[in-house]
Motif scaffolding. Structure first.
Motif, PDB file in Angstrom:
ATOM      1  N   ARG A  60       0.841  -1.209   0.000  1.00 44.09           N
ATOM      2  CA  ARG A  60       0.000   0.000   0.000  1.00 44.09           C
ATOM      3  C   ARG A  60       0.872   1.254   0.000  1.00 44.09           C
ATOM      4  NH1 ARG A  60      -4.621   0.463   4.474  1.00 44.09           N
ATOM      5  NH2 ARG A  60      -2.862   1.048   5.804  1.00 44.09           N
ATOM      6  N   LYS A 162      -2.543   6.779   1.009  1.00 45.61           N
ATOM      7  CA  LYS A 162      -2.511   7.199   2.405  1.00 45.61           C
ATOM      8  C   LYS A 162      -1.537   8.372   2.487  1.00 45.61           C
ATOM      9  CE  LYS A 162      -2.648   5.056   6.966  1.00 45.61           C
ATOM     10  NZ  LYS A 162      -3.914   5.664   7.382  1.00 45.61           N
ATOM     11  N   TYR A 167      -6.012  13.620   5.066  1.00 42.68           N
ATOM     12  CA  TYR A 167      -6.353  13.812   6.474  1.00 42.68           C
ATOM     13  C   TYR A 167      -6.466  15.298   6.773  1.00 42.68           C
ATOM     14  CZ  TYR A 167      -5.582   8.885   6.441  1.00 42.68           C
ATOM     15  OH  TYR A 167      -5.693   7.558   6.129  1.00 42.68           O
ATOM     16  N   GLU A 198     -16.276   5.942   3.526  1.00 41.90           N
ATOM     17  CA  GLU A 198     -15.583   5.407   4.705  1.00 41.90           C
ATOM     18  C   GLU A 198     -15.618   6.450   5.806  1.00 41.90           C
ATOM     19  OE1 GLU A 198     -11.353   4.928   3.869  1.00 41.90           O
ATOM     20  OE2 GLU A 198     -11.441   6.661   2.547  1.00 41.90           O
ATOM     21  N   GLY A 200     -13.435   8.735   8.777  1.00 38.01           N
ATOM     22  CA  GLY A 200     -12.181   9.485   8.715  1.00 38.01           C
ATOM     23  C   GLY A 200     -10.953   8.585   8.767  1.00 38.01           C
ATOM     24  N   GLY A 201     -11.047   7.483   9.509  1.00 38.89           N
ATOM     25  CA  GLY A 201      -9.892   6.590   9.619  1.00 38.89           C
ATOM     26  C   GLY A 201     -10.255   5.120   9.674  1.00 38.89           C
ATOM     27  N   ILE A 226      -6.430  -2.703   5.331  1.00 36.56           N
ATOM     28  CA  ILE A 226      -5.912  -4.063   5.499  1.00 36.56           C
ATOM     29  C   ILE A 226      -6.798  -4.811   6.494  1.00 36.56           C
ATOM     30  CG2 ILE A 226      -3.886  -5.361   6.334  1.00 36.56           C
ATOM     31  CD1 ILE A 226      -2.356  -2.803   4.999  1.00 36.56           C
ATOM     32  N   THR A 227      -7.337  -4.078   7.477  1.00 36.73           N
ATOM     33  CA  THR A 227      -8.300  -4.711   8.379  1.00 36.73           C
ATOM     34  C   THR A 227      -9.558  -5.082   7.598  1.00 36.73           C
ATOM     35  OG1 THR A 227      -7.474  -3.075   9.959  1.00 36.73           O
ATOM     36  CG2 THR A 227      -9.239  -4.522  10.715  1.00 36.73           C
ATOM     37  N   THR A 269      -6.752  -0.325  11.759  1.00 36.43           N
ATOM     38  CA  THR A 269      -5.648  -0.798  12.594  1.00 36.43           C
ATOM     39  C   THR A 269      -5.759  -0.292  14.029  1.00 36.43           C
ATOM     40  OG1 THR A 269      -4.200  -0.978  10.700  1.00 36.43           O
ATOM     41  CG2 THR A 269      -3.126  -0.731  12.833  1.00 36.43           C
TER      42      THR A 269
HETATM   43  N1  PMP Z   1      -9.746   4.426   5.899  1.00 38.72           N
HETATM   44  C1  PMP Z   1      -8.955   5.448   6.291  1.00 38.72           C
HETATM   45  C2  PMP Z   1      -9.211   6.799   5.741  1.00 38.72           C
HETATM   46  C3  PMP Z   1      -7.892   5.211   7.203  1.00 38.72           C
HETATM   47  O1  PMP Z   1      -7.115   6.216   7.605  1.00 38.72           O
HETATM   48  C4  PMP Z   1      -7.674   3.903   7.693  1.00 38.72           C
HETATM   49  C5  PMP Z   1      -6.565   3.636   8.672  1.00 38.72           C
HETATM   50  N2  PMP Z   1      -5.358   3.344   8.010  1.00 38.72           N
HETATM   51  C6  PMP Z   1      -8.535   2.871   7.249  1.00 38.72           C
HETATM   52  C7  PMP Z   1      -9.549   3.169   6.354  1.00 38.72           C
HETATM   53  C8  PMP Z   1      -8.338   1.450   7.707  1.00 38.72           C
HETATM   54  O2  PMP Z   1      -7.179   0.911   7.144  1.00 38.72           O
HETATM   55  P1  PMP Z   1      -6.343  -0.236   7.883  1.00 38.72           P
HETATM   56  O3  PMP Z   1      -7.299  -1.306   8.183  1.00 38.72           O
HETATM   57  O4  PMP Z   1      -5.302  -0.630   6.911  1.00 38.72           O
HETATM   58  O5  PMP Z   1      -5.802   0.385   9.122  1.00 38.72           O
END
Ligand code: PMP
Length: 323
Positions: A60, A162, A167, A198, A200-201, A226-227, A269
């Motif tokens: 990624r 990313k 952000y 999605e 914010g995170g 990845i989760t 994550t």
């Molecule tokens: N969407 C966004 C915008 C994120 O910042 C994250 C965190 N990295 C995720 C989804 C989830 O991704 P991951 O499972 O790889 O942490």
């Protein structure tokens, strides 16, 4: 690890944590040419330390690098960088409960040049910090805030990378979410303001009352979590049908109201899996703030954490030993 157009990747080393020095004209400060990753290391009961699917984070980061006109770090070098950092002081990986070591790899353009073109000098770093359990005092469903005024990413933009800019654009809606008593902001697609993208995170999943599960498809404007990918696999292992498709926000709202959707959760994550209790916006609220976390949500959460903490067999080969 440094990179220049002339020499490629070179000079990998571990050094004590401390300030970095840049020119005030460093490209990253002006044009946001930077990318990052987020991952964790987990201590198992026998004292060993493992990380989860690091090659996926490495790939990624390469995907993000391509979009941001940064050089791609080879995946084996990426995984080695994580190993080297965690090994410098294995005592900093906490044990017990849901604690972990949060790991933040990142890459920045540090050429001092004012002008919009890809930098010819770049640096890659990894830092880390012990992290306690995300939910203190038990897992409670969170409320999330529907942003109608702001989008996170549009077609052809940087949504699937990313990069810090994504952000930066979510800071204001995220503040709005917190001011309205919500943990995170939910974004819809920028073009039609109709489809769920999605948080914010985190990525989102909707569980229907027949046990089938829906998650928004990877449209190019959401992050390929990845989760998210792991949860799809774990749901299928448990016999659930999982469909990746476009999801209208109206389908979510009406589904929760009618009971057609029995559970909603988010994953990433940092929090692993978090039940969503309430979805609200300026003029509506659906869901029950006092609801108990759903059975499927909590089952998948346990499946994932049991693998990460070595309490269940790593049947998908997701773990890499660091120490
Ligand atoms: N969407 C966004 C915008 C994120 O910042 C994250 C965190 N990295 C995720 C989804 C989830 O991704 P991951 O499972 O790889 O942490």
């Amino acid at each position: 690890i440094d990179w220049t157009v002339e020499d490629g990747w070179h000079d990998a080393h571990v050094r004590p944590y401390g300030p970095l020095t840049f020119s005030p004209a460093a490209a990253v400060l002006h044009y946001g040419q930077e990318i990052f990753e987020g991952m964790k290391a987990f201590r198992h009961a026998d004292g060993s330390v493992w990380t989860f699917r690091p090659e996926s984070n490495g790939r990624r980061l390469q995907h993000s690098a391509r979009r941001m006109a940064l050089p791609e770090l080879p995946v084996d070098l990426f995984v080695e960088s994580i190993k080297q950092l965690v090994k410098t002081d294995e005592a900093w990986v906490p044990g017990g409960g849901e604690s972990s070591l949060y790991i933040r790899p990142f890459m920045i353009a540090n050429e001092d040049f004012l002008g919009v073109r890809p930098a010819r000098r770049v640096a890659y770093y990894v830092i880390a910090s012990p992290a306690g359990a995300y939910f203190k005092g038990g897992i409670k469903p969170v409320s999330i805030w529907l942003s109608r005024d702001y989008a996170r990413a549009g077609r052809g933009g940087t949504g699937s990378a990313k990069c810090g800019g994504n952000y930066a654009s979510s800071l204001l809606p995220q503040r709005e979410a917190v001011e309205n008593g919500c943990a995170q902001v939910l974004f819809l697609d920028a073009e039609t303001n109709t489809y769920v993208e999605e948080l914010g995170g985190m990525n989102v999943f909707l569980v229907q009352k027949d046990g089938s599960v829906i998650t928004p498809s990877l449209t190019g404007s959401i992050l390929e979590g990845i989760t998210r990918d792991s949860v799809i696999q774990l749901l299928r292992d448990r016999g659930h049908t999982v469909t990746e498709r476009r999801v209208e926000i109206a389908e979510w709202m009406e589904g929760v109201r009618s009971g057609e959707i029995s559970e909603v959760f988010a994953c990433g994550t940092a929090a692993s899996i978090s039940p969503i209790g309430v979805l609200k916006g300026a003029d509506f609220s659906v869901g029950d703030a006092d609801a108990q976390p759903g059975e499927i949500t909590m089952g998948i959460r346990k499946d994932l954490l049991d693998i990460q903490y070595g309490r269940a067999p790593d049947r998908h080969g997701w773990l890499t030993r660091l120490v």
